[in-house]
Design an enzyme around this catalytic site. Structure first.
Site, PDB file in Angstrom:
ATOM      1  N   LYS A  52     -10.850  -7.499 -37.963  1.00 45.61           N
ATOM      2  CA  LYS A  52      -9.867  -6.509 -37.498  1.00 45.61           C
ATOM      3  C   LYS A  52      -9.956  -5.221 -38.317  1.00 45.61           C
ATOM      4  O   LYS A  52      -9.924  -4.110 -37.779  1.00 45.61           O
ATOM      5  CB  LYS A  52      -8.459  -7.113 -37.606  1.00 45.61           C
TER       6      LYS A  52
ATOM      7  N   CYS B 217      -2.564   2.555 -36.883  1.00 45.74           N
ATOM      8  CA  CYS B 217      -3.667   1.590 -37.039  1.00 45.74           C
ATOM      9  C   CYS B 217      -4.885   2.208 -37.715  1.00 45.74           C
ATOM     10  O   CYS B 217      -5.246   1.841 -38.818  1.00 45.74           O
ATOM     11  CB  CYS B 217      -4.085   1.046 -35.672  1.00 45.74           C
TER      12      CYS B 217
HETATM   13  N1  SAJ Z   1      -8.983  10.002 -32.193  1.00 41.63           N
HETATM   14  C1  SAJ Z   1      -9.856  11.056 -32.403  1.00 41.63           C
HETATM   15  N2  SAJ Z   1     -11.032  11.049 -31.741  1.00 41.63           N
HETATM   16  C2  SAJ Z   1     -11.380  10.024 -30.890  1.00 41.63           C
HETATM   17  C3  SAJ Z   1     -10.483   8.955 -30.695  1.00 41.63           C
HETATM   18  C4  SAJ Z   1      -9.280   8.967 -31.360  1.00 41.63           C
HETATM   19  O1  SAJ Z   1      -9.588  11.963 -33.171  1.00 41.63           O
HETATM   20  O2  SAJ Z   1     -12.464  10.107 -30.317  1.00 41.63           O
HETATM   21  C5  SAJ Z   1      -7.697  10.012 -32.882  1.00 41.63           C
HETATM   22  C6  SAJ Z   1      -6.508   9.987 -31.928  1.00 41.63           C
HETATM   23  O3  SAJ Z   1      -6.158  11.251 -31.479  1.00 41.63           O
HETATM   24  C7  SAJ Z   1      -5.462   9.326 -32.797  1.00 41.63           C
HETATM   25  C8  SAJ Z   1      -6.270   8.366 -33.698  1.00 41.63           C
HETATM   26  O4  SAJ Z   1      -7.594   8.826 -33.636  1.00 41.63           O
HETATM   27  O5  SAJ Z   1      -4.814  10.273 -33.601  1.00 41.63           O
HETATM   28  C9  SAJ Z   1      -6.209   6.911 -33.299  1.00 41.63           C
HETATM   29  O6  SAJ Z   1      -6.421   6.754 -31.913  1.00 41.63           O
HETATM   30  P1  SAJ Z   1      -7.071   5.433 -31.248  1.00 41.63           P
HETATM   31  O7  SAJ Z   1      -6.967   5.586 -29.795  1.00 41.63           O
HETATM   32  O8  SAJ Z   1      -8.398   5.170 -31.815  1.00 41.63           O
HETATM   33  O9  SAJ Z   1      -6.211   4.262 -31.844  1.00 41.63           O
HETATM   34  P2  SAJ Z   1      -4.707   3.659 -31.638  1.00 41.63           P
HETATM   35  O10 SAJ Z   1      -4.060   3.823 -32.958  1.00 41.63           O
HETATM   36  O11 SAJ Z   1      -4.007   4.134 -30.439  1.00 41.63           O
HETATM   37  O12 SAJ Z   1      -4.952   2.160 -31.246  1.00 41.63           O
HETATM   38  C10 SAJ Z   1      -5.991   1.410 -31.779  1.00 41.63           C
HETATM   39  C11 SAJ Z   1      -6.628   0.777 -30.562  1.00 41.63           C
HETATM   40  N3  SAJ Z   1      -7.613   1.757 -30.105  1.00 41.63           N
HETATM   41  C12 SAJ Z   1      -8.411   1.636 -29.014  1.00 41.63           C
HETATM   42  O13 SAJ Z   1      -8.542   0.610 -28.411  1.00 41.63           O
HETATM   43  C13 SAJ Z   1      -9.111   2.849 -28.529  1.00 41.63           C
HETATM   44  C14 SAJ Z   1      -7.211  -0.549 -30.878  1.00 41.63           C
HETATM   45  O14 SAJ Z   1      -8.554  -0.441 -31.318  1.00 41.63           O
HETATM   46  C15 SAJ Z   1      -6.497  -1.345 -31.929  1.00 41.63           C
HETATM   47  O15 SAJ Z   1      -6.285  -2.648 -31.490  1.00 41.63           O
HETATM   48  C16 SAJ Z   1      -5.193  -0.726 -32.319  1.00 41.63           C
HETATM   49  O16 SAJ Z   1      -5.497   0.597 -32.714  1.00 41.63           O
HETATM   50  C17 SAJ Z   1      -4.575  -1.545 -33.410  1.00 41.63           C
HETATM   51  O17 SAJ Z   1      -3.515  -2.060 -33.149  1.00 41.63           O
HETATM   52  O18 SAJ Z   1      -5.151  -1.717 -34.486  1.00 41.63           O
END
Ligand code: SAJ
Length: 428
Positions: free
Chosen positions: A204, A258
């Site tokens: 994780k 996360c």
């Molecule tokens: N972000 C970027 N660039 C990207 C993608 C995201 O800057 O290309 C930023 C977003 O704007 C945000 C942050 O990263 O500020 C996190 O976004 P995210 O979509 O990667 O993550 P979370 O926090 O919404 O949820 C994640 C889940 N993400 C996805 O599936 C894409 C999942 O991996 C996890 O299960 C979850 O965190 C968790 O609970 O750990």
């Protein structure tokens, strides 16, 4: 295994409880928050998630689920509580996990299974198992079993992903993994991979660290492209045409509870070995300040051109597009900084005006209003609503796009890679 007690009725615990109830278990959902428990029992899920209202209504109606402030005896306990940072240190606060453990220990019986779903530092599941043994007087592995099965869902798609995603289950013994597999198999179509507790914990943490590193790479590319005067979105788009390259998108920073948090659980435990993770964290944490710097240089420039007090319109405050969640949001951090020193209007279609006011924003506008009013338009979050921005009159507006919204609009409109091509045209 018929009776299930879910500890923690938040974004993960409540949907899991509802889904378990819909798949034949009799579920009791425990939460320390009395107000939340009361609302849930009246049919208000207290979180926004597609389909949750109807599902909650159904499981309350057929009495397969009930929320409670009094933990109930069960065959299987599932812990889904938060694991935030301890104060201002970046160390994990495991008090919610261990409090849940103490509470469960009072109800623990021979034959029980305890599953920890919260994201935790490596070694936590075994500590929880020891605590349960100590407090209950029962024997781990003989009387009861403990497993770690981290959640992996994306808010907005929780029910789909709870059913469809593969999961990793790490038992403190093989029997624990097997029992947990049996529990999840009632409502999971994804594959269930069995391993030990520490491996599941590590899986994780490296999943989310991998995203953080990929975003840090995207943000570094963005800084280099900005110096080179080219579009980072286009560079990344083309680089990703390579069959074995998959860079994520640059943004104004990484927020949420996360991706910006979990790498620290590895850094805490493996300081010497996690230097890359630490650097990625630093890069992503620095990004809001880089965006702020570019706003300040535009303000300076406009002032030189005779605009005495440049007005700034901030588009988007949540931690990522199309969510109503402000937790650890870099966009919010930027807007709050600007609010101290500039004439600011904010536009955030996913958050209620009263909440924005309580945070300290007085000037709340719609996108057309704020764009018309402003000298500088600062795009922080690429919400779907903002895709209409190019229909507005943008001439004489100084636009800073930190999240590739304009690039996405051009791509959607022309279905070609226009930014570099446009520049080429000008130079020729
Ligand atoms: N972000 C970027 N660039 C990207 C993608 C995201 O800057 O290309 C930023 C977003 O704007 C945000 C942050 O990263 O500020 C996190 O976004 P995210 O979509 O990667 O993550 P979370 O926090 O919404 O949820 C994640 C889940 N993400 C996805 O599936 C894409 C999942 O991996 C996890 O299960 C979850 O965190 C968790 O609970 O750990």
């Amino acid at each position: 295994m018929k009776l299930v007690s879910i500890v923690g009725l938040g974004y993960i615990g409540l949907p899991t409880a509802i889904l378990a109830a819909q798949s034949g278990y009799k579920v009791s959902g425990f939460d320390i928050n009395k107000d939340r428990v009361e609302k849930i029992n009246l049919g208000d899920p207290t979180i926004i998630e597609p389909g949750i209202n109807q599902r909650l209504y159904a499981v309350l109606g057929n009495k397969s689920f009930q929320a409670t402030c009094e933990l109930q005896e069960a065959d299987c306990f599932v812990i889904a509580v938060p694991t935030p940072f301890k104060d201002s240190s970046k160390k994990a606060d495991l008090s919610y996990v261990f409090d849940a453990g103490k509470n469960i220990a009072r109800k623990l019986k021979h034959g029980n299974l305890v599953i920890l779903e919260s994201t935790v530092p490596v070694g936590t599941t075994v500590k929880l198992a020891q605590l349960l043994q100590q407090e209950s007087g029962l024997k781990l592995g003989l009387d009861f079993c403990v497993a770690h099965c981290p959640e992996r869902v994306l808010p907005g798609r929780i029910f789909q992903e709870l059913v469809e995603n593969d999961r990793v289950i790490g038992g403190t013994c093989y029997h624990a993994s097997d029992l947990a597999k049996n529990f999840y198999s009632k409502f999971t179509k994804g594959k269930l991979y069995l391993t030990n507790d520490k491996t599941a914990e590590m899986v994780k943490l490296v999943e989310n660290s991998s995203r953080d590193i990929q975003i840090a790479l995207a943000n570094s590319i963005d800084m280099m492209c900005s110096k080179a005067g080219i579009s980072s979105n286009e560079v990344i788009e083309f680089a990703n045409k390579h069959p074995r390259v998959n860079i994520l998108k640059p943004s104004c920073g990484v927020g949420g509870h996360c991706i910006a948090v979990d790498p620290w659980f590895l850094i805490e435990g493996f300081r010497a070995e996690s230097k890359l993770l630490r650097q990625a964290r630093d890069i992503n944490d620095k990004k809001p300040y880089i965006v702020l710097d570019s706003v300040f240089s535009r303000i300076k420039l406009l002032k030189k051109q005779g605009v005495t007090n440049p007005r700034i319109s901030v588009l988007g405050l949540t931690f990522k597009p199309d969510v109503d969640d402000l937790r650890e949001s870099p966009a919010l951090k930027i807007a709050l900084e600007l609010n101290k020193v500039s004439d600011l209007a904010v536009c955030e279609p996913n958050i209620k005006e009263s909440q924005l006011k309580s945070i300290g924003f007085d000037n709340i506008m719609t996108m057309p209003e704020s764009v018309e009013w402003a000298d500088i338009v600062l795009i922080l979050v690429a919400h779907s609503e903002f895709m209409a921005i190019k229909k507005l009159d943008l001439k004489d507006k100084d636009i800073i796009d930190s999240c590739g919204l304009l690039y996405a609009i051009d791509k959607a409109k022309f279905n070609i890679f226009v930014q570099g091509a446009k520049k080429l045209e000008c130079e020729i």
